[in-house]
Design an enzyme around this catalytic site. Structure first.
Site, PDB file in Angstrom:
ATOM      1  N   LYS A   1      42.641  52.500 -12.815  1.00 34.67           N
ATOM      2  CA  LYS A   1      42.981  52.605 -14.230  1.00 34.67           C
ATOM      3  C   LYS A   1      43.893  51.426 -14.552  1.00 34.67           C
ATOM      4  CE  LYS A   1      45.748  53.666 -16.989  1.00 34.67           C
ATOM      5  NZ  LYS A   1      46.385  52.831 -18.077  1.00 34.67           N
TER       6      LYS A   1
ATOM      7  N   GLY B   1      54.909  50.482 -11.880  1.00 29.00           N
ATOM      8  CA  GLY B   1      55.320  50.552 -13.275  1.00 29.00           C
ATOM      9  C   GLY B   1      56.752  51.043 -13.401  1.00 29.00           C
ATOM     10  N   SER B   2      57.037  51.675 -14.514  1.00 27.57           N
ATOM     11  CA  SER B   2      58.403  52.082 -14.825  1.00 27.57           C
ATOM     12  C   SER B   2      58.831  53.298 -14.002  1.00 27.57           C
ATOM     13  CB  SER B   2      58.524  52.419 -16.315  1.00 27.57           C
ATOM     14  OG  SER B   2      57.820  53.618 -16.607  1.00 27.57           O
TER      15      SER B   2
ATOM     16  N   GLU C   1      60.340  55.958 -15.151  1.00 33.32           N
ATOM     17  CA  GLU C   1      60.007  57.195 -15.872  1.00 33.32           C
ATOM     18  C   GLU C   1      58.560  57.602 -15.627  1.00 33.32           C
ATOM     19  OE1 GLU C   1      59.920  58.949 -20.469  1.00 33.32           O
ATOM     20  OE2 GLU C   1      60.518  56.877 -20.084  1.00 33.32           O
TER      21      GLU C   1
ATOM     22  N   GLY D   1      56.671  56.553 -13.204  1.00 35.66           N
ATOM     23  CA  GLY D   1      56.524  56.800 -11.768  1.00 35.66           C
ATOM     24  C   GLY D   1      56.879  58.224 -11.382  1.00 35.66           C
TER      25      GLY D   1
ATOM     26  N   GLU E   1      55.755  51.778  -6.668  1.00 33.41           N
ATOM     27  CA  GLU E   1      56.671  50.647  -6.812  1.00 33.41           C
ATOM     28  C   GLU E   1      57.144  50.630  -8.256  1.00 33.41           C
ATOM     29  OE1 GLU E   1      56.364  46.012  -7.182  1.00 33.41           O
ATOM     30  OE2 GLU E   1      56.063  46.568  -5.083  1.00 33.41           O
TER      31      GLU E   1
ATOM     32  N   CYS F   1      58.973  43.187 -11.660  1.00 31.64           N
ATOM     33  CA  CYS F   1      59.851  44.248 -11.161  1.00 31.64           C
ATOM     34  C   CYS F   1      60.944  43.687 -10.260  1.00 31.64           C
ATOM     35  CB  CYS F   1      59.037  45.282 -10.388  1.00 31.64           C
ATOM     36  SG  CYS F   1      57.875  46.227 -11.392  1.00 31.64           S
TER      37      CYS F   1
ATOM     38  N   GLU G   1      66.972  48.310 -16.882  1.00 34.09           N
ATOM     39  CA  GLU G   1      66.020  47.219 -16.708  1.00 34.09           C
ATOM     40  C   GLU G   1      65.501  46.766 -18.069  1.00 34.09           C
ATOM     41  OE1 GLU G   1      62.235  46.336 -13.801  1.00 34.09           O
ATOM     42  OE2 GLU G   1      62.226  48.222 -14.924  1.00 34.09           O
TER      43      GLU G   1
END
Length: 520
Positions: free
Chosen positions: A203, A256-257, A259, A261, A278, A312, A410
């Site tokens: 995705k 990704g972020s 939240e 994650g 990650e 990241c 971040e």
């Protein structure tokens, strides 16, 4: 849904690209992709839902894509499971590796096309996009070589037993990839999954699906069986969530972020499936007075502003020993101020941010920092960009406090916060105080200090006298709120394997076990 205005220039260039970038149809000037790729065939979303991708250099619509539904996710997972039990599962490991090599060769042949797709989707400079695509080919090549080397072991239990392990494919794996390095991050996880014998459902980020769709078509051309590489485009809250929590998935990889994650990890956990996550970082680069100052400045510029800070593991916090802070900042700010921004096809130093949402987020962080009383050395808002697109000037600032929003959250843009310290203990206290733990770095002439700090820094990766050190061979990943699991290298391969132990009680029949009297 993105804004409805179309971009004739971007659309014309997109339509003019050779295969595999060919759209399924064109509506007006807008290329439209039936981007649910299952069993080697493209199809529209089952419910007809669609998203639009935006050219970040202009803010105009770039292309239309299908938005996958629950039915589409089901079909993709089922196709992957059938391939795992059939054509793909029956292939010898060396043949899997050969197909990955063929796909790597295809990436090299189509490197310019892939790079332009990546540039159009992300806005990044064309030379950076080309380097990313060369990295994709290297990632496929590295993992291809591992396909027939994933060996088990024999276990010494004594002469009455023969005990050994086999490394089996984890199964059907889901790969939810980010928008900052779309194809690079996809290859980073699907290449080891395929080498291990898994089948995949990808995705891609809804902002940047083009290059992933191209890779899926290239995999078919390279000879991969149908159902091995499937792509379901769509947004995260709908399509991504359904894929992460699908009971037919055997493992999930997400970048990704923090939240998102947490949500992905929770969805996988409800099905008792492993996940590799990650997540975000607020990564410190520590510069001591004995460092090579010019090299440290160049390293900091690259670490902070590569990919417009949308990394990241970017060097988003600079910790400077008091004795050299002023000189370092003078050089760093001067270098950052000379960075040239523009559309990717002009090959500038900096491209735009990837989307309007990201643009507003970064601008909001900078405005809040100003309200909190941060001291801006460069890029104080409102430094609006002229000419449209999602461009943000590089910003260097000293936060009002260690607890301010810009110091603790971040930003994921070309924004660097600066801190001063006296001595190792103070540097470590500042570096480790946040919940993130992705990457950290140290610039010093003392190898003793470098190794001492590398053991005390809370980070999955520590770089000494450089930044972004490593490659496909070097494992990467975070601790604390920056996630868990590792990607790349041998550690990354292991996530796509499950170990089966087989024990045999030796004997000659009638329940009699082997013994010394039997002549052994």
């Amino acid at each position: 849904m993105a804004e409805s205005s179309s971009s004739p220039n971007a659309s014309t260039r997109l339509c003019g690209l050779p295969w595999p970038a060919r759209p399924d149809r064109v509506e007006g000037s807008l290329p439209v992709y039936d981007s649910i790729w299952i069993d080697g065939c493209a199809a529209a979303a089952s419910d007809g839902e669609r998203l639009e991708s935006v050219d970040p250099a202009s803010g105009n619509v770039l292309a239309g894509f299908s938005a996958g539904s629950a039915e589409d996710v089901d079909r993709a997972v089922n196709a992957a499971r059938l391939a795992l039990a059939g054509s793909w599962g029956s292939l010898p490991p060396a043949r899997r590796g050969g197909l990955l090599l063929d796909l790597a060769d295809a990436c090299r042949r189509h490197v310019d096309t892939l790079a332009e797709l990546e540039m159009l989707d992300t806005g990044k400079p064309i030379s950076a996009a080309r380097g990313d695509m060369e990295g994709v080919a290297s990632t496929l090549t590295y993992n291809a070589g591992a396909a027939d080397k994933l060996e088990g072991i024999s276990v010494p239990l004594g002469r009455e037993f023969f005990d050994f392990t086999e490394a089996e494919p984890l199964g059907v794996t889901a790969h939810i990839t980010p928008w900052n390095f779309p194809l690079g991050m996809a290859a980073r996880s699907i290449a080891p999954a395929l080498a291990a014998g898994c089948t995949t459902v990808i995705k891609p980020a809804e902002q940047t699906p083009l290059s992933t769709l191209a890779l899926a078509r290239m995999a078919k051309e390279a000879g991969f069986p149908e159902g091995v590489v499937n792509v379901v485009t769509g947004d995260g809250p709908r399509t991504g969530a359904m894929l992460a929590g699908h009971p037919g998935i055997d493992g999930v990889t997400f970048t990704g972020s923090v939240e998102t994650g947490r949500s992905v990890g929770a969805a996988a956990g409800r099905n008792l499936r492993p996940a590799v996550l990650e997540l975000g970082g607020k990564n410190p680069m520590i510069v001591f007075a004995d460092a090579d100052l010019e090299h440290a400045v160049e390293s900091a510029v690259e670490g902070a502003f590569d990919n417009c800070g949308q990394v990241c593991s970017s060097a988003s916090r600079l910790l400077l020993e008091q004795a050299i802070a002023e000189e370092f900042l003078s050089r760093f700010v001067e270098r950052a101020g000379r960075l040239r921004a523009g559309p990717g096809h002009e090959d500038p130093d900096l491209g735009p941010l990837v989307s309007r949402e990201q643009y507003e987020r970064v601008r909001g962080h900078l405005s809040l920092a100003a309200e909190e009383g941060a001291h801006f050395l460069l890029g104080e808002p409102p430094a609006e960009w002229e000419g449209g697109g999602f461009f943000v000037h590089p910003a260097v600032l000293e936060p009002a406090s260690l607890d301010s929003q810009v110091a603790t959250k971040e930003t994921f843009g070309p924004v660097v916060t600066v801190y001063r310290f006296r001595g190792e203990d103070e540097a470590l206290k500042i570096a480790n105080r946040l919940p993130y733990g992705l990457a950290a770095g140290v610039h010093t002439a003392s190898i003793d200090r470098a190794l001492r700090l590398s053991r005390r820094l809370d980070a999955g990766t520590v770089w000494i006298n450089g930044w972004f050190i490593g490659g496909v061979q070097a494992p990467t990943g975070g601790i604390k709120d920056s996630g868990f699991g590792r990607e790349r290298g041998q550690e990354g391969l292991r996530h796509y394997l499950r170990i089966k132990n087989i024990g045999i009680h030796l004997g000659f029949g009638n329940g009699r076990t082997f013994s010394a009297e039997d002549g052994g």
